[in-house]
Design an enzyme around this catalytic site. Sequence first.
Site, mmCIF file in Angstrom:
data_model
loop_
_atom_site.group_PDB
_atom_site.id
_atom_site.type_symbol
_atom_site.label_atom_id
_atom_site.label_comp_id
_atom_site.label_asym_id
_atom_site.label_seq_id
_atom_site.Cartn_x
_atom_site.Cartn_y
_atom_site.Cartn_z
ATOM 1 N N SER A 142 -72.593 -24.089 -5.639
ATOM 2 C CA SER A 142 -73.708 -25.018 -5.833
ATOM 3 C C SER A 142 -74.080 -25.506 -4.441
ATOM 4 O O SER A 142 -73.279 -25.381 -3.498
ATOM 5 C CB SER A 142 -73.241 -26.205 -6.682
ATOM 6 O OG SER A 142 -74.158 -27.286 -6.608
ATOM 7 N N TYR A 154 -66.931 -32.507 -9.129
ATOM 8 C CA TYR A 154 -67.833 -31.344 -9.056
ATOM 9 C C TYR A 154 -68.016 -30.919 -7.599
ATOM 10 O O TYR A 154 -67.884 -29.735 -7.260
ATOM 11 C CB TYR A 154 -69.175 -31.712 -9.692
ATOM 12 C CG TYR A 154 -70.132 -30.541 -9.847
ATOM 13 C CD1 TYR A 154 -69.988 -29.644 -10.911
ATOM 14 C CD2 TYR A 154 -71.181 -30.345 -8.961
ATOM 15 C CE1 TYR A 154 -70.862 -28.572 -11.066
ATOM 16 C CE2 TYR A 154 -72.058 -29.283 -9.109
ATOM 17 C CZ TYR A 154 -71.904 -28.404 -10.173
ATOM 18 O OH TYR A 154 -72.777 -27.344 -10.314
ATOM 19 N N LYS A 158 -66.817 -27.372 -5.886
ATOM 20 C CA LYS A 158 -67.801 -26.434 -5.329
ATOM 21 C C LYS A 158 -67.584 -26.223 -3.826
ATOM 22 O O LYS A 158 -67.835 -25.122 -3.319
ATOM 23 C CB LYS A 158 -69.221 -26.927 -5.625
ATOM 24 C CG LYS A 158 -69.557 -26.971 -7.125
ATOM 25 C CD LYS A 158 -69.409 -25.610 -7.785
ATOM 26 C CE LYS A 158 -69.887 -25.615 -9.235
ATOM 27 N NZ LYS A 158 -69.806 -24.282 -9.851
HETATM 28 N N1 LIG Z 1 -77.892 -25.852 -13.526
HETATM 29 C C1 LIG Z 1 -77.825 -26.289 -12.283
HETATM 30 O O1 LIG Z 1 -78.665 -27.112 -11.833
HETATM 31 C C2 LIG Z 1 -76.739 -25.763 -11.368
HETATM 32 C C3 LIG Z 1 -76.813 -26.070 -10.001
HETATM 33 C C4 LIG Z 1 -75.821 -25.601 -9.156
HETATM 34 C C5 LIG Z 1 -74.781 -24.832 -9.659
HETATM 35 N N2 LIG Z 1 -74.717 -24.562 -10.992
HETATM 36 C C6 LIG Z 1 -73.579 -23.766 -11.470
HETATM 37 O O2 LIG Z 1 -74.039 -22.666 -12.230
HETATM 38 C C7 LIG Z 1 -72.982 -22.199 -13.067
HETATM 39 C C8 LIG Z 1 -73.526 -21.914 -14.438
HETATM 40 O O3 LIG Z 1 -73.885 -23.153 -15.060
HETATM 41 P P1 LIG Z 1 -75.284 -23.356 -15.781
HETATM 42 O O4 LIG Z 1 -76.074 -24.262 -14.942
HETATM 43 O O5 LIG Z 1 -75.849 -22.056 -16.197
HETATM 44 O O6 LIG Z 1 -74.796 -24.225 -17.053
HETATM 45 P P2 LIG Z 1 -74.672 -23.834 -18.596
HETATM 46 O O7 LIG Z 1 -73.951 -24.970 -19.202
HETATM 47 O O8 LIG Z 1 -75.993 -23.468 -19.148
HETATM 48 O O9 LIG Z 1 -73.761 -22.537 -18.560
HETATM 49 C C9 LIG Z 1 -72.378 -22.617 -18.257
HETATM 50 C C10 LIG Z 1 -71.619 -21.655 -19.161
HETATM 51 O O10 LIG Z 1 -70.223 -21.726 -18.822
HETATM 52 C C11 LIG Z 1 -69.485 -21.740 -20.044
HETATM 53 N N3 LIG Z 1 -68.158 -22.344 -19.839
HETATM 54 C C12 LIG Z 1 -67.843 -23.670 -19.736
HETATM 55 N N4 LIG Z 1 -66.512 -23.809 -19.621
HETATM 56 C C13 LIG Z 1 -65.980 -22.567 -19.620
HETATM 57 C C14 LIG Z 1 -64.651 -22.067 -19.529
HETATM 58 N N5 LIG Z 1 -63.592 -22.884 -19.439
HETATM 59 N N6 LIG Z 1 -64.461 -20.718 -19.576
HETATM 60 C C15 LIG Z 1 -65.524 -19.875 -19.708
HETATM 61 N N7 LIG Z 1 -66.789 -20.296 -19.836
HETATM 62 C C16 LIG Z 1 -67.015 -21.622 -19.776
HETATM 63 C C17 LIG Z 1 -70.344 -22.536 -21.003
HETATM 64 O O11 LIG Z 1 -69.992 -22.307 -22.358
HETATM 65 C C18 LIG Z 1 -71.734 -22.031 -20.649
HETATM 66 O O12 LIG Z 1 -72.083 -20.895 -21.411
HETATM 67 C C19 LIG Z 1 -71.910 -23.285 -13.009
HETATM 68 O O13 LIG Z 1 -70.852 -22.865 -12.156
HETATM 69 C C20 LIG Z 1 -72.640 -24.472 -12.411
HETATM 70 O O14 LIG Z 1 -71.777 -25.357 -11.760
HETATM 71 C C21 LIG Z 1 -75.669 -25.003 -11.849
#
Ligand SMILES: NC(=O)c1ccc[n+]([C@@H]2O[C@H](COP(=O)([O-])OP(=O)(O)OC[C@H]3O[C@@H](n4cnc5c(N)ncnc54)[C@H](O)[C@@H]3O)[C@@H](O)[C@H]2O)c1
Length: 298
Positions: A142, A154, A158
């Site tokens: 992130s 978080y 990260k």
């Molecule tokens: N959305 C944002 O603004 C953003 C920004 C920076 C980084 N991220 C990162 O992107 C990645 C994906 O997240 P997203 O934004 O798509 O959110 P999301 O919640 O839509 O998707 C995350 C997925 O991870 C799964 N998950 C949660 N715990 C788990 C576990 N213990 N084992 C396996 N799967 C698990 C969830 O069921 C979900 O399907 C994450 O690492 C998040 O930190 C997201």
Amino acid sequence: MEWEAGTVAVVTGAGSGIGLALADALARSGCSIVLADVQADALAAATEQIDAHGVDTLVVPTDVSKVDEVAALADATLERFGAVHIVCNNAGVTGAGDPWFGPLESWEWTMGVNFWGVVHGVRAFLPHLIAAGGGHVVNTASIAGLWPGLAPSYDASKHAVVALTEDLYNTMQAAELPVGVSVLCPGWVQTGILDSDRNWPAELGELPVTDAVQQVSLDHVRRAVAEGTPPAAVADLVLDAIRADRFWVFPNLDFLELAIARFHDIADGINPTPPEQVPGLPPRTEMMAAMEAMLGED
Ligand SMILES: NC(=O)c1ccc[n+]([C@@H]2O[C@H](COP(=O)([O-])OP(=O)(O)OC[C@H]3O[C@@H](n4cnc5c(N)ncnc54)[C@H](O)[C@@H]3O)[C@@H](O)[C@H]2O)c1
């Protein structure tokens, strides 16, 4: 790396958001897809979407924080496809509750999924990528991995992912191993990330409470995420990075400015100062006023 039909890609957190978009983009490019996620209903819906591309799929319910489950994911992948070429360690969650005064279990959850999940994924799949004669690892961090300012557990998880991914890249280069490495550092992306607590593990006890102050900032962040980058655009950047063997993947360059300013402050020995404006959020003074107003109502 370039790839052809039948290249095998594993995506964790494939049930939603960025992971689902990665699985979709990789399937459209002809890859066979291994979908892994802890949330069964999301995994089933995602599989239906990926199957529609007519590629081979394997679905493995997996909690990435558990080393045995990630080892089983690697075993199932090898048993079904005989090789693996692209691994996206993407599953992630936010923190829950107050980081300093709330239960420690919140840290264990966030570090378990975001940090240990990536460690488990790299260690389980790296030997197979090397054995396949080459491949690529994408770890989802992130912008919080370069600029702390969102949530302590978080941000810490990260930062750890950025560091270990950079070390992995350096190791592959030094050993001249044919494994490319990228780290994905998004800002706001339109996903379900703010509802991460839907997957809060029962074994960690009660879900920590979100207090009034946290709620104000969460409401603003929720709007920013809703107006964030579409996950499909993030996935396209990741596929470009794999093809070009590019390490850094920054979908939101405005956030990168915050990280650059932080490193200038570090070089100048300036104590940390919260920025007046975080992209997508109201100015800091407005956030503080909203928090004070809410606290005044109690
Ligand atoms: N959305 C944002 O603004 C953003 C920004 C920076 C980084 N991220 C990162 O992107 C990645 C994906 O997240 P997203 O934004 O798509 O959110 P999301 O919640 O839509 O998707 C995350 C997925 O991870 C799964 N998950 C949660 N715990 C788990 C576990 N213990 N084992 C396996 N799967 C698990 C969830 O069921 C979900 O399907 C994450 O690492 C998040 O930190 C997201």
